[in-house]
Motif scaffolding. Structure first.
Motif, PDB file in Angstrom:
ATOM      1  N   ALA A   1      39.402  37.018  29.868  1.00 19.39           N
ATOM      2  CA  ALA A   1      37.112  37.198  29.354  1.00 19.39           C
ATOM      3  C   ALA A   1      36.621  36.092  30.892  1.00 19.39           C
ATOM      4  CB  ALA A   1      36.777  36.556  27.909  1.00 19.39           C
ATOM      5  N   PHE A   2      37.308  34.965  31.033  1.00 19.98           N
ATOM      6  CA  PHE A   2      36.896  33.816  32.352  1.00 19.98           C
ATOM      7  C   PHE A   2      36.365  34.631  33.320  1.00 19.98           C
ATOM      8  CE2 PHE A   2      37.373  30.574  35.045  1.00 19.98           C
ATOM      9  CZ  PHE A   2      36.793  29.602  34.933  1.00 19.98           C
ATOM     10  N   PRO A   3      35.203  34.096  33.790  1.00 21.66           N
ATOM     11  CA  PRO A   3      34.468  34.416  35.060  1.00 21.66           C
ATOM     12  C   PRO A   3      35.266  33.348  35.995  1.00 21.66           C
ATOM     13  CG  PRO A   3      33.226  33.013  34.319  1.00 21.66           C
ATOM     14  CD  PRO A   3      34.476  33.234  33.134  1.00 21.66           C
ATOM     15  N   GLU A   4      36.251  34.660  36.736  1.00 24.88           N
ATOM     16  CA  GLU A   4      37.079  33.907  37.917  1.00 24.88           C
ATOM     17  C   GLU A   4      36.186  34.217  39.164  1.00 24.88           C
ATOM     18  OE1 GLU A   4      40.698  35.960  38.759  1.00 24.88           O
ATOM     19  OE2 GLU A   4      39.739  38.119  37.694  1.00 24.88           O
ATOM     20  N   GLY A   5      37.063  33.784  40.102  1.00 25.04           N
ATOM     21  CA  GLY A   5      36.624  33.818  41.171  1.00 25.04           C
ATOM     22  C   GLY A   5      35.119  33.386  42.034  1.00 25.04           C
TER      23      GLY A   5
ATOM     24  N   VAL B   1      38.563  22.012  39.822  1.00 20.60           N
ATOM     25  CA  VAL B   1      39.220  23.265  39.255  1.00 20.60           C
ATOM     26  C   VAL B   1      40.547  23.931  38.717  1.00 20.60           C
ATOM     27  CG1 VAL B   1      38.419  24.508  37.298  1.00 20.60           C
ATOM     28  CG2 VAL B   1      36.430  22.998  37.902  1.00 20.60           C
ATOM     29  N   LEU B   2      41.852  23.922  38.113  1.00 24.80           N
ATOM     30  CA  LEU B   2      43.002  24.617  38.121  1.00 24.80           C
ATOM     31  C   LEU B   2      42.840  25.202  36.899  1.00 24.80           C
ATOM     32  CD1 LEU B   2      45.427  25.218  39.303  1.00 24.80           C
ATOM     33  CD2 LEU B   2      46.079  23.361  38.176  1.00 24.80           C
ATOM     34  N   GLU B   3      42.125  26.842  37.530  1.00 21.82           N
ATOM     35  CA  GLU B   3      42.582  28.319  36.078  1.00 21.82           C
ATOM     36  C   GLU B   3      43.504  29.198  36.556  1.00 21.82           C
ATOM     37  OE1 GLU B   3      42.680  28.307  32.823  1.00 21.82           O
ATOM     38  OE2 GLU B   3      41.365  27.167  33.123  1.00 21.82           O
ATOM     39  N   PHE B   4      43.713  29.651  36.239  1.00 21.76           N
ATOM     40  CA  PHE B   4      43.941  30.759  35.563  1.00 21.76           C
ATOM     41  C   PHE B   4      42.697  31.476  36.264  1.00 21.76           C
ATOM     42  CE2 PHE B   4      47.058  29.513  32.484  1.00 21.76           C
ATOM     43  CZ  PHE B   4      48.103  29.326  32.849  1.00 21.76           C
ATOM     44  N   SER B   5      43.381  32.845  36.496  1.00 20.70           N
ATOM     45  CA  SER B   5      43.110  34.016  37.352  1.00 20.70           C
ATOM     46  C   SER B   5      43.969  35.228  37.321  1.00 20.70           C
ATOM     47  CB  SER B   5      42.134  34.210  38.571  1.00 20.70           C
ATOM     48  OG  SER B   5      43.448  34.028  40.074  1.00 20.70           O
ATOM     49  N   LYS B   6      43.303  36.496  37.532  1.00 22.23           N
ATOM     50  CA  LYS B   6      43.690  37.741  37.389  1.00 22.23           C
ATOM     51  C   LYS B   6      44.163  38.134  38.988  1.00 22.23           C
ATOM     52  CE  LYS B   6      39.683  39.285  35.297  1.00 22.23           C
ATOM     53  NZ  LYS B   6      39.299  38.350  34.800  1.00 22.23           N
ATOM     54  N   PRO B   7      45.587  38.242  38.861  1.00 21.22           N
ATOM     55  CA  PRO B   7      46.490  38.565  40.271  1.00 21.22           C
ATOM     56  C   PRO B   7      45.513  39.698  40.924  1.00 21.22           C
ATOM     57  CG  PRO B   7      47.598  38.407  38.446  1.00 21.22           C
ATOM     58  CD  PRO B   7      46.775  38.192  38.016  1.00 21.22           C
ATOM     59  N   LYS B   8      45.469  40.122  42.045  1.00 22.51           N
ATOM     60  CA  LYS B   8      44.769  41.683  43.249  1.00 22.51           C
ATOM     61  C   LYS B   8      46.117  42.660  43.290  1.00 22.51           C
ATOM     62  CE  LYS B   8      40.702  40.182  41.936  1.00 22.51           C
ATOM     63  NZ  LYS B   8      41.219  38.332  41.424  1.00 22.51           N
ATOM     64  N   ASN B   9      46.941  41.889  43.095  1.00 22.63           N
ATOM     65  CA  ASN B   9      48.125  43.297  43.601  1.00 22.63           C
ATOM     66  C   ASN B   9      48.363  44.006  42.431  1.00 22.63           C
ATOM     67  OD1 ASN B   9      50.767  42.904  44.364  1.00 22.63           O
ATOM     68  ND2 ASN B   9      50.705  43.306  46.214  1.00 22.63           N
ATOM     69  N   ARG B  10      48.567  44.750  42.914  1.00 20.33           N
ATOM     70  CA  ARG B  10      48.727  45.760  42.059  1.00 20.33           C
ATOM     71  C   ARG B  10      50.203  45.624  41.018  1.00 20.33           C
ATOM     72  NH1 ARG B  10      47.576  52.325  42.832  1.00 20.33           N
ATOM     73  NH2 ARG B  10      45.735  50.928  43.443  1.00 20.33           N
ATOM     74  N   PHE B  11      51.047  45.643  41.739  1.00 23.89           N
ATOM     75  CA  PHE B  11      52.441  45.825  41.403  1.00 23.89           C
ATOM     76  C   PHE B  11      52.343  44.674  40.608  1.00 23.89           C
ATOM     77  CE2 PHE B  11      56.642  44.182  41.254  1.00 23.89           C
ATOM     78  CZ  PHE B  11      57.674  45.104  40.876  1.00 23.89           C
TER      79      PHE B  11
ATOM     80  N   ARG C   1      38.442  27.155  30.340  1.00 27.88           N
ATOM     81  CA  ARG C   1      37.993  28.595  30.030  1.00 27.88           C
ATOM     82  C   ARG C   1      37.932  27.601  28.526  1.00 27.88           C
ATOM     83  NH1 ARG C   1      43.202  29.736  28.578  1.00 27.88           N
ATOM     84  NH2 ARG C   1      43.704  28.371  30.147  1.00 27.88           N
ATOM     85  N   ASN C   2      38.215  26.769  27.757  1.00 26.67           N
ATOM     86  CA  ASN C   2      38.473  26.135  26.835  1.00 26.67           C
ATOM     87  C   ASN C   2      36.939  25.620  25.983  1.00 26.67           C
ATOM     88  OD1 ASN C   2      41.218  26.819  25.820  1.00 26.67           O
ATOM     89  ND2 ASN C   2      41.577  25.393  26.949  1.00 26.67           N
ATOM     90  N   PHE C   3      36.531  25.341  27.049  1.00 25.84           N
ATOM     91  CA  PHE C   3      34.528  24.463  26.829  1.00 25.84           C
ATOM     92  C   PHE C   3      34.414  26.016  25.492  1.00 25.84           C
ATOM     93  CE2 PHE C   3      34.659  22.415  31.044  1.00 25.84           C
ATOM     94  CZ  PHE C   3      35.426  22.083  30.454  1.00 25.84           C
ATOM     95  N   GLU C   4      33.548  25.394  25.025  1.00 22.50           N
ATOM     96  CA  GLU C   4      32.636  25.965  23.885  1.00 22.50           C
ATOM     97  C   GLU C   4      31.433  26.728  25.014  1.00 22.50           C
ATOM     98  OE1 GLU C   4      31.994  25.871  19.401  1.00 22.50           O
ATOM     99  OE2 GLU C   4      30.613  24.455  21.318  1.00 22.50           O
ATOM    100  N   ASN C   5      30.715  25.518  25.450  1.00 21.40           N
ATOM    101  CA  ASN C   5      29.657  26.309  26.738  1.00 21.40           C
ATOM    102  C   ASN C   5      30.763  25.888  28.128  1.00 21.40           C
ATOM    103  OD1 ASN C   5      26.776  25.808  28.287  1.00 21.40           O
ATOM    104  ND2 ASN C   5      26.238  26.661  26.535  1.00 21.40           N
ATOM    105  N   LEU C   6      30.399  26.396  28.967  1.00 21.67           N
ATOM    106  CA  LEU C   6      31.434  26.811  30.344  1.00 21.67           C
ATOM    107  C   LEU C   6      30.203  25.562  31.175  1.00 21.67           C
ATOM    108  CD1 LEU C   6      33.553  26.797  32.706  1.00 21.67           C
ATOM    109  CD2 LEU C   6      32.711  29.306  32.722  1.00 21.67           C
ATOM    110  N   GLN C   7      28.954  25.760  31.111  1.00 19.14           N
ATOM    111  CA  GLN C   7      27.552  25.701  31.970  1.00 19.14           C
ATOM    112  C   GLN C   7      28.030  24.009  31.360  1.00 19.14           C
ATOM    113  OE1 GLN C   7      27.777  28.453  30.819  1.00 19.14           O
ATOM    114  NE2 GLN C   7      27.521  29.871  32.349  1.00 19.14           N
ATOM    115  N   ASN C   8      27.661  24.228  30.016  1.00 19.65           N
ATOM    116  CA  ASN C   8      27.248  22.208  29.877  1.00 19.65           C
ATOM    117  C   ASN C   8      28.473  21.971  30.194  1.00 19.65           C
ATOM    118  OD1 ASN C   8      25.385  23.205  28.372  1.00 19.65           O
ATOM    119  ND2 ASN C   8      26.212  23.112  26.284  1.00 19.65           N
TER     120      ASN C   8
END
Length: 231
Positions: free
Chosen positions: A204-208, A158-168, A134-141
């Motif tokens: 903002a991260f392109p997860e999943g 790659v271990l990274e945060f993402s957005k949970p899908k479970n509503r609660f 997430r901290n890369f200035e250019n992710l693709q690079n």
């Protein structure tokens, strides 16, 4: 728009990230344990087990920070790890940790830009990165560079945060991430931007599947996404 620790600063994201981690490095490990309730340790164990299952021994840990994952990887018998990070402050804390654990013959740390790795092609069995892409200035690079230094048949983890899908759980997660964590982080780290940048960068991260496509576009093959802790 690229997410930076301070959006209206003239400094590049790379410069800001370096300064931010230099500033919070003395209390980074303590805050990690406190603010994640210690779950981050379990996630690193899962990475180590995944690396070990592939039989990899010569490993590069990108965005190694204070070397938490590099230390965990030492539990793989006969493994050798090189850790790189852009922040001299984080590496200094990591060096102290490695000396204290007497792992200086298993781990080598050096300051380097994750998007311009100072290693030849195909130099490592595997590359790991925990909470760094997430901290890369250019992710693709950054992805392309990590894939470049892996031997044929090797793996990128790659271990990274993402957005949970479970509503609660998602509601609890975002309340904590946006309302509680930034305040606690700011109070304890004395840094006004670091822990408000974290939820913004995760959001903002392109997860999943989106991140899977980024990896594939950069040359990654057989990409597998494995959600942890309610996603």
């Amino acid at each position: 728009m690229q997410v930076k620790p301070v959006q209206d600063s003239e400094l590049s994201k790379k410069q800001q990230v370096e300064q931010m981690f230099d500033h919070i490095s003395p209390r980074y490990d303590f805050l990690n344990r406190l603010l994640s309730f210690g779950i981050d340790r379990n996630w690193r164990k899962k990475v180590r087990k995944a690396v070990a299952a592939k039989g990899h021994r010569h490993i590069l840990d990108v965005a190694t920070g204070t070397a938490d994952l590099a230390v965990e990887l030492c539990k793989i018998p006969a493994s050798q790890t090189v850790g790189v990070d852009i922040s001299a402050g984080m590496l200094s804390v990591g060096e102290q940790k490695i000396r204290g654990l007497n792992l200086h013959n298993r781990i080598v740390l050096q300051q380097a830009d994750s998007e311009k790795l100072p290693f030849p092609d195909g130099n490592f069995d595997a590359v790991t990165v925990a909470f760094g892409v997430r901290n890369f200035e250019n992710l693709q690079n950054g992805i392309t560079e990590m894939l470049r230094v892996i031997k044929p048949g090797g793996h990128l983890f790659v271990l990274e945060f993402s957005k949970p899908k479970n509503r609660f759980f998602s509601a609890l997660y975002w309340f904590y991430f946006k309302a509680i964590l930034p305040r606690l982080g700011r109070l304890l780290s004395k840094n006004s931007s670091a822990y408000s940048y974290l939820p913004r960068s995760v959001d903002a991260f392109p997860e999943g599947e989106n991140f899977k496509r980024v990896l594939q576009d950069c040359g990654g093959l057989n990409v597998i996404i494995k959600p942890l802790t309610f996603g």
